[in-house]
Design a protein around this motif. Sequence first.
Motif, short mmCIF file in Angstrom:
data_model
loop_
_atom_site.label_atom_id
_atom_site.label_comp_id
_atom_site.label_asym_id
_atom_site.label_seq_id
_atom_site.Cartn_x
_atom_site.Cartn_y
_atom_site.Cartn_z
N SER A 195 8.47 -12.81 1.22
CA SER A 195 7.14 -12.40 1.70
C SER A 195 6.05 -12.96 0.80
O SER A 195 4.98 -13.36 1.28
N ARG A 196 6.32 -13.02 -0.49
CA ARG A 196 5.35 -13.60 -1.42
C ARG A 196 5.15 -15.10 -1.13
O ARG A 196 4.02 -15.60 -1.13
N TYR A 197 6.23 -15.80 -0.88
CA TYR A 197 6.13 -17.22 -0.54
C TYR A 197 5.42 -17.42 0.79
O TYR A 197 4.66 -18.39 0.96
N LEU A 198 5.67 -16.53 1.74
CA LEU A 198 5.00 -16.62 3.04
C LEU A 198 3.50 -16.48 2.87
O LEU A 198 2.72 -17.21 3.51
N VAL A 204 0.33 -9.66 5.70
CA VAL A 204 1.49 -9.86 4.83
C VAL A 204 1.29 -9.16 3.49
O VAL A 204 2.20 -8.49 2.98
N ALA A 205 0.09 -9.28 2.92
CA ALA A 205 -0.19 -8.60 1.65
C ALA A 205 -0.11 -7.09 1.81
O ALA A 205 0.44 -6.39 0.95
N ASN A 206 -0.65 -6.59 2.91
CA ASN A 206 -0.61 -5.15 3.18
C ASN A 206 0.84 -4.67 3.30
O ASN A 206 1.23 -3.65 2.70
N ASN A 207 1.64 -5.40 4.06
CA ASN A 207 3.02 -4.97 4.29
C ASN A 207 3.91 -5.22 3.07
O ASN A 207 4.91 -4.51 2.87
N LEU A 208 3.56 -6.21 2.25
CA LEU A 208 4.26 -6.41 0.98
C LEU A 208 4.08 -5.20 0.08
O LEU A 208 5.05 -4.71 -0.53
N ARG A 209 2.87 -4.70 0.03
CA ARG A 209 2.59 -3.49 -0.75
C ARG A 209 3.40 -2.29 -0.25
O ARG A 209 3.87 -1.47 -1.04
#
Length: 292
Positions: A213-216, A186-191
């Motif tokens: 996505s941040r909440y997820l 999730v962090a990778n794809n958020l970036r």
Amino acid sequence: MATPAQWLEGARPRTLPAAVSPVLAGTGVAAYVDQAVWWKAALALVVSLALQVGVNYANDYSDGIRGTDTDRVGPLRLVGSSAASAGAVRLAAFAAFGVAVVAGLVLAATTSWWLVPVGALAVLAAWFYTGGSMPYGYRALGEVMVFLFFGLVAVLGTTYVQTESLPLPGWYAAIGVGVLACAILVANNLRDIPTDRAAGKGTLAVVLGEERSRYLYVLLVAAAAVALVAVALSTSRLALLGVAFVVPAVPAARMVLTGAAGRDLVPVLARTGLAELAWAAGVFLGLVVASL
């Protein structure tokens, strides 16, 4: 031609905690409910590491030939940067998968042959994450498959090859490891939301949008804490040594919630990987000590 240092970077060593963690957690459970079989644990680690490196090179290859990695914010991609040819990266992926297959066959031959189709599915899932004509990673299913294969299958498989059982604590451990592995993705794809959206890559982060996505991400970290308590309640309080995962996880979650973006999310990836490793190592150490 890529240098050895570039090949190492292309293997994405920061993702390797996601391969080590399930083996640690699964072996800890095995030691507590029965006994650890250390040579099988070592082979399970070879399988997990080889699959992780294989999927990293496979993603590099598939995203590179599609042009998804042409304009990246994150670390080096071999094909996208033209540091290595697509064919060479594809060969490296297949070589890593080959190592995983050989080690997996040894485990199957000494445990149960039904592990063979499970291993085959894991290799196929690794390739078709971004490979093939309909990659599921482009259809918001990446986190689901990471949870399944780097959580449930990896942890429970490690426990099973050592105990030939699937005990309840193993399921809790698999959930804890799985949600943290998902948090890394999730962090990778958020970036990568801006570049993925431009390239037509429909990751879960692209579908959910930045805020959700941040909440997820935070929800997944919280779920890991709940799973840790479940492991401890079903085994020993010593499993709570895994609470050390909050040391890297809390700052990472704070960065995500306060709007870190682009390159500022790269440290979040490293801290989340460290959090997963700390969670699993704490469970492993606690359950091994409790079994003595």
